[in-house]
Design an enzyme around this catalytic site. Structure first.
Site, PDB file in Angstrom:
ATOM      1  N   SER A 161       0.850  -1.185   0.000  1.00 59.64           N
ATOM      2  CA  SER A 161       0.000   0.000   0.000  1.00 59.64           C
ATOM      3  C   SER A 161       0.885   1.232   0.000  1.00 59.64           C
ATOM      4  CB  SER A 161      -0.879   0.002   1.256  1.00 59.64           C
ATOM      5  OG  SER A 161      -1.483   1.263   1.469  1.00 59.64           O
ATOM      6  N   TYR A 187      -0.144  -0.088  10.587  1.00 55.71           N
ATOM      7  CA  TYR A 187      -0.496  -0.540   9.237  1.00 55.71           C
ATOM      8  C   TYR A 187       0.643  -0.250   8.269  1.00 55.71           C
ATOM      9  CZ  TYR A 187      -3.110  -0.986   4.847  1.00 55.71           C
ATOM     10  OH  TYR A 187      -3.528  -1.358   3.591  1.00 55.71           O
TER      11      TYR A 187
END
Length: 311
Positions: A161, A187
């Protein structure tokens, strides 16, 4: 294994998974897509099945997985879409999945994940985002290495990501044992780990014909954002409205990395919008961070991951 020339393709931000897969024949090939029951996972699986691959959806909720499989079968006419139970936060579940796999594996798409979740831990004490997004996929790929090697030219797709730009892997405190937990930082760390895995897996397993690349799918509204408030999502959309994609567009780069002949012989790279990404510039949410491609960090993460899994 690779060259230093950036990989470019005729595909763009607007391309869909079906666009990317046109003209490719995956007859006789076998693929696994983790998290294949929703979001970009199901569209990745659909594209691979549409050109003849046997696809196994590796999912926590097998009922949802079967509904997705039935839908893919109906839309592609390929009845070789299977469902297997897999919980990436449970090392026993991963071991069972590996034990039940038989024969070669040509494509492994490490797609499943959780994002910006509140602090929780596995029974081993591992922070859940790192445990699921990185360690679970690490253990799965390691367990399936012989099956990948038997395919003679396998590919692993490590879905990262742009959030990897939020944090390197903080080796001094990966599990947030002493530093304050911040969901987005956790994350980001896990998504950097996904890139580093691709770097080191390609180095270690190239002699087995296994090549691994990582990617960002872009911004797509899916179940991945279940821990993100609508207010925060609206802020994210307002700040980068042009970048949001449909799920079919979001799956395109995964499918490119999984199956395009344009990437034959390519490993250890990071892709964005169906192109190899450039170096990230300060203040931008595009490109790849230097720390995510650092070979020393990649090797260190591999050693740390092996030690954690051995207990």
């Amino acid at each position: 294994m690779t060259t230093n020339n950036p990989i470019t393709t005729p595909f763009t931000h607007e391309s869909t998974a079906i666009d990317v897969i046109q003209g490719v024949d995956l007859g006789g090939r076998r693929a696994i897509v983790t998290g294949g029951s929703s979001g970009i996972g199901v569209e990745t699986a659909r594209a691979l099945a549409s050109v003849g691959a046997q696809v196994t959806l590796a999912v926590r909720n097998t009922d949802a997985g079967q509904r997705a499989a039935d839908d893919i079968i109906a839309s592609t006419g390929n009845d070789q879409v299977l469902v297997g139970p897999l919980d990436l936060a449970d090392q026993g579940s991963i071991a069972d999945f590996v034990a039940n796999w038989d024969g070669p594996l040509h494509i492994l798409v490490d797609n499943a994940g959780i994002m910006a979740a509140p602090l929780s831990r596995t029974p081993q004490g591992w922070e859940m985002q790192f445990a699921t997004n990185h360690l679970g996929h690490f253990a799965l790929a390691a367990g399936l290495r012989n099956a990948l090697a038997a395919a003679d030219g396998a590919r692993i797709v490590s879905v990262s990501s742009a959030a990897h730009l939020r944090s390197p892997v903080v080796f001094d405190d990966i599990q947030f044992d002493s530093r304050e937990y911040e969901p987005w930082q956790a994350y980001g760390q896990s998504k950097t780990a996904n890139v580093l895995f691709a770097v080191e897996a390609s180095r270690r397993w190239a002699d087995d014909g296994i090549l691994t690349n990582s990617l960002t799918p872009g911004a797509i509204k899916t179940n991945l954002q279940r821990y993100v408030s609508e207010e925060e999502l609206n802020r994210m959309r307002a700040g980068n409205a042009a970048a949001w994609k449909t799920v079919e567009q979001g799956a395109a780069t995964s499918v490119l990395v999984a199956a395009s002949p344009l990437l034959d012989g390519v490993g250890g790279r990071y892709f964005e919008d169906c192109q190899e990404a450039g170096t990230a510039q300060p203040g931008e949410r595009r490109g790849v961070a230097g720390y995510a491609l650092d070979p020393e960090a990649a090797e260190r993460l591999w050693q740390v991951s092996m030690a954690l899994l051995k207990g």
